[in-house]
Motif scaffolding. Structure first.
Motif, short mmCIF file in Angstrom:
data_model
loop_
_atom_site.label_atom_id
_atom_site.label_comp_id
_atom_site.label_asym_id
_atom_site.label_seq_id
_atom_site.Cartn_x
_atom_site.Cartn_y
_atom_site.Cartn_z
N VAL A 62 0.83 -1.21 0.00
CA VAL A 62 0.00 0.00 0.00
C VAL A 62 0.86 1.25 0.00
O VAL A 62 0.63 2.19 -0.77
N LEU A 63 1.86 1.29 0.89
CA LEU A 63 2.69 2.49 1.00
C LEU A 63 3.41 2.78 -0.30
O LEU A 63 3.52 3.94 -0.72
N GLY A 64 3.91 1.72 -0.97
CA GLY A 64 4.59 1.94 -2.24
C GLY A 64 3.66 2.51 -3.30
O GLY A 64 4.05 3.37 -4.09
N GLU A 65 2.41 2.02 -3.33
CA GLU A 65 1.44 2.54 -4.29
C GLU A 65 1.10 3.99 -3.99
O GLU A 65 0.98 4.82 -4.90
N VAL A 66 0.97 4.32 -2.70
CA VAL A 66 0.69 5.72 -2.33
C VAL A 66 1.82 6.64 -2.77
O VAL A 66 1.59 7.72 -3.33
N LEU A 67 3.06 6.22 -2.54
CA LEU A 67 4.20 7.05 -2.93
C LEU A 67 4.27 7.22 -4.45
O LEU A 67 4.59 8.30 -4.95
N ASP A 68 3.97 6.15 -5.20
CA ASP A 68 3.96 6.26 -6.67
C ASP A 68 2.91 7.25 -7.14
O ASP A 68 3.17 8.07 -8.03
N ARG A 69 1.71 7.17 -6.55
CA ARG A 69 0.64 8.09 -6.94
C ARG A 69 1.02 9.54 -6.59
O ARG A 69 0.78 10.47 -7.38
N GLN A 70 1.59 9.74 -5.40
CA GLN A 70 1.97 11.09 -4.99
C GLN A 70 3.04 11.67 -5.91
O GLN A 70 3.02 12.86 -6.24
N GLU A 71 3.97 10.82 -6.34
CA GLU A 71 5.03 11.28 -7.24
C GLU A 71 4.44 11.75 -8.57
O GLU A 71 4.84 12.79 -9.11
N GLU A 72 3.47 11.02 -9.10
CA GLU A 72 2.85 11.41 -10.36
C GLU A 72 2.02 12.69 -10.20
O GLU A 72 2.04 13.58 -11.06
N LEU A 73 1.28 12.78 -9.09
CA LEU A 73 0.47 13.97 -8.85
C LEU A 73 1.36 15.21 -8.70
O LEU A 73 1.06 16.27 -9.26
N ARG A 74 2.43 15.06 -7.95
CA ARG A 74 3.35 16.18 -7.75
C ARG A 74 4.00 16.60 -9.07
O ARG A 74 4.16 17.80 -9.36
N GLY A 75 4.36 15.62 -9.90
CA GLY A 75 4.96 15.94 -11.19
C GLY A 75 4.01 16.71 -12.08
O GLY A 75 4.41 17.65 -12.77
N SER A 76 2.73 16.35 -12.06
CA SER A 76 1.73 17.07 -12.87
C SER A 76 1.57 18.50 -12.39
O SER A 76 1.43 19.43 -13.19
N ILE A 77 1.59 18.70 -11.07
CA ILE A 77 1.47 20.06 -10.53
C ILE A 77 2.70 20.89 -10.87
O ILE A 77 2.61 22.07 -11.23
#
Length: 265
Positions: free
Chosen positions: A99-114
Motif C-alpha cells: 500500500v505504502l509503495g502505491e501511495v508514494l507512486d501516486r503522490q510522485e505522479e500527482l506532484r509531477g503534474s502540478i
C-alpha cells in the motif's frame, strides 16, 4: 513467481527551465483574493521661466489598486483494494505490491503534474497571458496593468530581413518600458521552429561566419542548447510542452511557447 529480465520505468519530460531562473518566488496568502497597489511616479522636463514669476506645477503621481483572485489547481487519485491485492510489485519477481509503495507512486505522479503545470503558468506570465490547460485566459497581465503588448515580426522567411535592427527594436523597447527598474540582460525563449528558421537565415549565417562565441560555441557549428548571445540578447531554445487530456479520452499536446515564436523578457 515469474522470471524477470529487466524493469524499465518511462519517466515523462519534467520541464523546469523557467522555474530554475529564479524569476518567480512564492508568497503565501490567506484567502483566495489579493490586491497589488501601483503608484506611477512622475518625471517631466522643466521649462525655463522668468525670475519673479510663479513656477509651473509638477504633475502628481497617481495610485491604483489592482484586484486579483487565486485559482485552484489540483488532481485526485483513488486507490482501491483491486489496485494492490495479489499484484506483483514493479520490478520484482517474488514480492507483492504494498500500500505504502502505491501511495508514494501516486503522490510522485500527482506532484509531477502540478510541477509541470506551474512551469506552464509561469511561461504564460512571461508572455503576458496566464492560460489554463484548455488555452482559455486565466488573467491577462497586459490588460490588468495597462500595458500595450509589443510584437516584433522577424519575417524569417525572407533573406532580406535585417536581424540586427529587429533585435535592437526588442532591446530598446524593453529598456524604455522598464522605466526606473533595472535588468541584468534580455533573454529570448525560442520555440524549436523559430530556432530552425533563425539558424537558417542568411543574415544570421553571415554575422556568425567569422565569429567565436564567448562560451566557445558557434551556433553555425556547435550545440547551442545552453543558449548563445546575439545582439544583446541571450537566445535559448525552449521545448516545454505538456499533454492535456480531452473528454473523449485522447490527449492534445500544448506547447508552452507558441509554435514558431520567441518570447523576450
Amino acid at each position: 513467481a515469474m522470471a524477470l529480465g529487466e524493469a524499465i520505468r518511462i519517466i515523462p519530460n519534467q520541464w523546469g527551465l523557467i522555474g530554475s531562473l529564479g524569476l518567480f518566488g512564492p508568497k503565501p496568502i490567506r484567502g483566495t483574493k489579493f490586491s497589488i497597489e501601483k503608484k506611477n511616479g512622475v518625471l517631466q522636463l522643466v521649462q525655463s521661466s522668468e525670475r519673479g514669476t510663479s513656477l509651473p506645477g509638477q504633475a502628481r503621481s497617481k495610485r491604483a489598486m489592482l484586484d486579483f483572485r487565486t485559482e485552484r489547481f489540483g488532481l485526485k487519485s483513488r486507490i482501491t483494494a483491486d489496485d494492490i491485492d495479489g499484484i506483483r510489485a514493479f520490478g520484482s519477481e517474488t514480492e507483492l505490491k504494498q500500500v505504502l509503495g502505491e501511495v508514494l507512486d501516486r503522490q510522485e505522479e500527482l506532484r509531477g503534474s502540478i510541477d509541470i503545470t506551474r512551469e506552464y503558468l509561469r511561461a504564460g506570465a512571461l508572455q503576458g497571458q496566464v492560460l489554463d490547460a484548455d488555452g482559455s485566459v486565466i488573467v491577462d497581465l497586459h490588460q490588468a496593468f495597462g500595458i500595450t503588448k509589443k510584437s516584433v515580426n522577424f519575417v524569417l522567411g525572407t533573406g532580406t530581413t535585417d536581424l540586427g535592427s529587429k533585435t535592437r527594436e526588442v532591446t530598446r523597447h524593453i529598456r524604455t518600458n522598464l522605466l526606473g527598474d533595472v535588468m541584468t540582460g534580455v533573454m529570448g525563449l525560442m520555440h524549436p521552429e523559430f530556432t530552425d528558421k533563425l539558424m537558417a537565415h542568411s543574415d544570421f549565417k553571415e554575422r556568425y561566419k567569422h565569429y567565436q562565441n564567448q562560451n566557445g560555441g558557434d551556433p553555425l557549428r556547435d550545440d547551442t542548447s545552453s543558449g548563445f548571445d546575439f545582439q544583446g540578447i541571450h537566445w535559448k531554445e525552449y521545448q516545454g510542452e505538456g499533454p492535456v487530456p480531452q473528454e473523449d479520452g485522447t490527449t492534445v499536446t500544448r506547447s508552452f511557447i507558441p509554435a514558431g515564436e520567441v518570447s523576450f523578457f
